[in-house]
Motif scaffolding. Structure first.
Motif, PDB file in Angstrom:
ATOM      1  N   GLY A 281      -0.230 -13.346  -9.727  1.00 15.97           N
ATOM      2  CA  GLY A 281       1.511 -13.763  -9.990  1.00 15.97           C
ATOM      3  C   GLY A 281       1.014 -13.656  -7.369  1.00 15.97           C
ATOM      4  O   GLY A 281       1.384 -14.783  -7.420  1.00 15.97           O
ATOM      5  N   LEU A 282       0.879 -12.753  -7.499  1.00 16.19           N
ATOM      6  CA  LEU A 282       0.606 -12.468  -5.764  1.00 16.19           C
ATOM      7  C   LEU A 282      -0.754 -14.267  -4.600  1.00 16.19           C
ATOM      8  O   LEU A 282       0.391 -14.479  -4.098  1.00 16.19           O
ATOM      9  N   MET A 283      -1.120 -14.191  -6.254  1.00 14.63           N
ATOM     10  CA  MET A 283      -2.151 -15.153  -5.076  1.00 14.63           C
ATOM     11  C   MET A 283      -1.967 -16.324  -5.409  1.00 14.63           C
ATOM     12  O   MET A 283      -1.982 -17.278  -4.573  1.00 14.63           O
ATOM     13  N   TYR A 284      -0.925 -16.693  -6.871  1.00 13.61           N
ATOM     14  CA  TYR A 284      -0.562 -18.014  -6.928  1.00 13.61           C
ATOM     15  C   TYR A 284       0.539 -18.794  -5.308  1.00 13.61           C
ATOM     16  O   TYR A 284       1.582 -18.955  -5.455  1.00 13.61           O
ATOM     17  N   ALA A 285       1.716 -17.524  -5.294  1.00 13.18           N
ATOM     18  CA  ALA A 285       1.773 -17.389  -4.358  1.00 13.18           C
ATOM     19  C   ALA A 285       2.117 -17.342  -3.021  1.00 13.18           C
ATOM     20  O   ALA A 285       2.898 -17.338  -2.349  1.00 13.18           O
ATOM     21  N   GLY A 286       0.265 -17.765  -2.662  1.00 14.65           N
ATOM     22  CA  GLY A 286       0.293 -17.319  -1.584  1.00 14.65           C
ATOM     23  C   GLY A 286      -0.394 -16.682  -0.350  1.00 14.65           C
ATOM     24  O   GLY A 286      -0.540 -16.192   0.718  1.00 14.65           O
ATOM     25  N   ARG A 287       0.097 -14.903  -1.270  1.00 15.79           N
ATOM     26  CA  ARG A 287       0.534 -13.597  -0.896  1.00 15.79           C
ATOM     27  C   ARG A 287      -1.432 -13.467  -1.049  1.00 15.79           C
ATOM     28  O   ARG A 287      -1.415 -12.426  -1.370  1.00 15.79           O
ATOM     29  N   THR A 288      -2.221 -13.282  -0.804  1.00 12.93           N
ATOM     30  CA  THR A 288      -3.631 -13.268  -1.801  1.00 12.93           C
ATOM     31  C   THR A 288      -4.449 -12.025  -0.729  1.00 12.93           C
ATOM     32  O   THR A 288      -4.384 -11.503  -1.500  1.00 12.93           O
ATOM     33  N   LEU A 289      -3.678 -11.646   0.275  1.00 14.84           N
ATOM     34  CA  LEU A 289      -4.170 -10.445   0.263  1.00 14.84           C
ATOM     35  C   LEU A 289      -3.585  -8.994   0.141  1.00 14.84           C
ATOM     36  O   LEU A 289      -4.024  -8.473  -0.637  1.00 14.84           O
ATOM     37  N   LEU A 290      -2.402  -8.982  -0.181  1.00 18.58           N
ATOM     38  CA  LEU A 290      -1.035  -8.540  -1.426  1.00 18.58           C
ATOM     39  C   LEU A 290      -2.224  -8.168  -2.642  1.00 18.58           C
ATOM     40  O   LEU A 290      -2.021  -7.360  -3.587  1.00 18.58           O
ATOM     41  N   ALA A 291      -2.225  -9.496  -3.191  1.00 16.89           N
ATOM     42  CA  ALA A 291      -3.201 -10.326  -4.278  1.00 16.89           C
ATOM     43  C   ALA A 291      -4.686  -9.322  -4.298  1.00 16.89           C
ATOM     44  O   ALA A 291      -4.857  -8.231  -5.629  1.00 16.89           O
ATOM     45  N   PHE A 292      -5.367  -9.190  -2.884  1.00 11.80           N
ATOM     46  CA  PHE A 292      -6.692  -8.241  -3.393  1.00 11.80           C
ATOM     47  C   PHE A 292      -5.762  -6.788  -3.790  1.00 11.80           C
ATOM     48  O   PHE A 292      -7.362  -6.127  -3.841  1.00 11.80           O
ATOM     49  N   ILE A 293      -5.253  -6.705  -2.215  1.00 14.57           N
ATOM     50  CA  ILE A 293      -5.144  -5.289  -2.766  1.00 14.57           C
ATOM     51  C   ILE A 293      -3.875  -4.326  -4.288  1.00 14.57           C
ATOM     52  O   ILE A 293      -5.001  -3.889  -4.981  1.00 14.57           O
ATOM     53  N   ALA A 294      -3.784  -5.276  -5.536  1.00 13.92           N
ATOM     54  CA  ALA A 294      -3.287  -5.241  -6.404  1.00 13.92           C
ATOM     55  C   ALA A 294      -4.381  -5.217  -7.356  1.00 13.92           C
ATOM     56  O   ALA A 294      -4.361  -4.211  -7.729  1.00 13.92           O
ATOM     57  N   SER A 295      -5.261  -6.240  -7.221  1.00 21.55           N
ATOM     58  CA  SER A 295      -6.794  -6.043  -7.351  1.00 21.55           C
ATOM     59  C   SER A 295      -7.653  -5.063  -7.984  1.00 21.55           C
ATOM     60  O   SER A 295      -8.236  -4.071  -8.303  1.00 21.55           O
ATOM     61  N   SER A 296      -7.245  -4.729  -6.417  1.00 21.49           N
ATOM     62  CA  SER A 296      -8.132  -3.072  -6.160  1.00 21.49           C
ATOM     63  C   SER A 296      -7.890  -2.191  -6.606  1.00 21.49           C
ATOM     64  O   SER A 296      -8.269  -1.574  -7.269  1.00 21.49           O
ATOM     65  N   LEU A 297      -6.187  -2.385  -6.641  1.00 23.59           N
ATOM     66  CA  LEU A 297      -5.883  -0.700  -7.355  1.00 23.59           C
ATOM     67  C   LEU A 297      -6.010  -0.545  -9.549  1.00 23.59           C
ATOM     68  O   LEU A 297      -6.430  -0.487 -10.087  1.00 23.59           O
ATOM     69  N   ALA A 298      -5.656  -2.584  -8.980  1.00 18.95           N
ATOM     70  CA  ALA A 298      -6.576  -2.332 -11.164  1.00 18.95           C
ATOM     71  C   ALA A 298      -7.734  -1.745 -11.384  1.00 18.95           C
ATOM     72  O   ALA A 298      -8.137  -1.474 -12.406  1.00 18.95           O
ATOM     73  N   THR A 299      -8.753  -2.406 -10.140  1.00 13.47           N
ATOM     74  CA  THR A 299      -9.739  -2.165 -10.991  1.00 13.47           C
ATOM     75  C   THR A 299      -9.805  -0.044 -10.624  1.00 13.47           C
ATOM     76  O   THR A 299     -10.903   0.350 -11.556  1.00 13.47           O
ATOM     77  N   LEU A 300      -9.222   0.353  -9.813  1.00 16.82           N
ATOM     78  CA  LEU A 300      -9.040   1.299  -9.477  1.00 16.82           C
ATOM     79  C   LEU A 300      -8.383   2.152 -11.053  1.00 16.82           C
ATOM     80  O   LEU A 300      -9.274   3.172 -11.479  1.00 16.82           O
ATOM     81  N   GLY A 301      -7.613   1.630 -10.904  1.00 10.83           N
ATOM     82  CA  GLY A 301      -6.931   2.230 -12.542  1.00 10.83           C
ATOM     83  C   GLY A 301      -7.943   1.718 -13.326  1.00 10.83           C
ATOM     84  O   GLY A 301      -8.344   3.178 -14.458  1.00 10.83           O
TER      85      GLY A 301
END
Length: 379
Positions: A281-301
């Protein structure tokens, strides 16, 4: 000593987890980028753009993998020896595949020939896709129990063939690992590119995020039906290593016991299930840096969920459950762990600071125009 032996064993369980999560996040995204290389890049110029989004960082990211291996060798010698004995062919296959990465980055653009470059593009794909698949399969086999045992000298007396590792559950874990890596790499690619490359990266990121979440949920239900390992005897948590001095049984659903005892731990699988969609969702909203942080946290999880479920086991044994290697009976000496902890406290902040600085300095979009302007100085 600053910490007693029992506390040090727990600290090193956490530190090994940090290193593995660091590897999954840092090396995982550039492996994801390279796995998308032959698919997202339609022309040579586009593929060079994709390669150069990670070209400045992939070697530094690989340090997490090397450091994790070195830490396991020094802090958990019995785990290291048993893993390389039991998973020999699987680990060799992963290492052989990894060879394509340094030579692929180095030689790919040295000759301006389509056949040459396409061959190295697929080499980079193999060097990224195959290790991710094998590492996921290896984690899956930990939940099933690895067929190994010890003699009276603590020498491994069993090993596993590569074919023997490929059970349905283990393959499911391997696919989850690949999907997670591609999702994470796709988000990073969307952050560093523009235009058609970015649009294709977004499409594959959304697809891989859906696959990752569905299969991660399916694996959770499957784990609930598996026979987990439980220590039933008293164990000297601060004693010297002796993996045969305990009693271990198996019980259906036991791998979820830690979550039942501490419900707050369910936050970890929740990260793995929810944040891939947040990242998309963040990626499609253009917030790609926040999207990368979110995907990093998903990987951590996802990685942390596996580690917490297995605790206190590092390597359960399906041949002789009492030989299973745990946090309490497979570490190095008290002195060794303490010296290594001093080194980590000194070095890890430097590594994290330098890595952050490198990413900050070399941030920004990579475009085909930039590639053409720097034809001879880029990958």
């Amino acid at each position: 000593m600053l910490f007693d032996y029992e506390t040090l064993k727990l600290i090193w369980w956490l530190l090994i987890g940090v290193l593995l999560i660091g590897f999954a996040i840092m090396d995982g995204h550039d492996m994801g980028v390279c796995s998308l290389l032959p698919i997202v890049g339609k022309t040579d110029a586009e593929r060079r753009v994709i390669i150069n989004t990670v070209g400045a960082h992939w070697e530094g990211n690989q340090v997490w993998f090397i450091t994790a291996g070195g830490a396991i060798f020094a802090a958990l010698p019995l785990v290291y020896a048993t893993a390389f004995s039991s998973f020999y062919w699987a680990l060799m296959a992963a290492l052989w595949a990894l060879f394509f990465r340094p030579v692929g980055f180095k030689y790919r653009s040295m000759i301006k020939n389509d056949t040459w470059r396409r061959a190295w593009d697929w080499g980079l794909f193999v060097g990224s896709f195959v290790p991710a698949l094998i590492f996921g399969v290896a984690f899956g086999n930990l939940f099933l129990g690895v067929p190994f045992s010890f003699d009276e000298h603590l020498l491994v007396s069993d090993s596993v063939t590569l074919r023997g590792l490929l059970s349905p559950f283990a393959l499911l874990c391997g696919v989850i690992s690949v999907a997670m890596m591609i999702m994470h790499g796709g988000v990073f690619l969307a952050h560093r590119t523009v235009g058609e490359i970015q649009a294709r990266a977004k499409k594959f990121t959304m697809l891989s995020a859906c696959v990752m979440v569905v299969l991660f949920a399916a694996a959770g239900f499957w784990v609930a039906q598996l026979d987990g390992f439980v220590i039933t005897s008293q164990i000297d948590k601060g004693g010297v290593i002796d993996p045969l001095a305990k009693t271990v049984i198996t019980a259906q659903g036991a791998w979820l016991d830690n979550f039942a005892k501490m419900p707050s731990l369910w936050a970890l699988p929740a990260l793995g299930l929810a944040l891939p969609f947040v990242a998309v969702g963040l990626m499609y909203a253009g917030r790609t840096l926040l999207a990368f942080i979110a995907s990093s946290l998903a990987t951590l999880g996802v990685v942390a969920t596996a580690g917490v479920a297995l605790f206190p086991f590092y390597m359960p044994s399906s041949t002789d459950p009492r030989a299973s290697l745990t946090v309490w009976d497979s570490t190095s000496s008290h002195l060794t762990l303490m010296i290594m902890l001093y080194v980590v406290v000194l070095i890890l902040p430097i590594v994290v600071t330098y890595t952050s600085w490198a990413y900050a300095i070399m941030r920004g979009k990579v475009t085909t125009a930039y590639i053409k302007e720097n034809e001879h100085s880029l990958y």
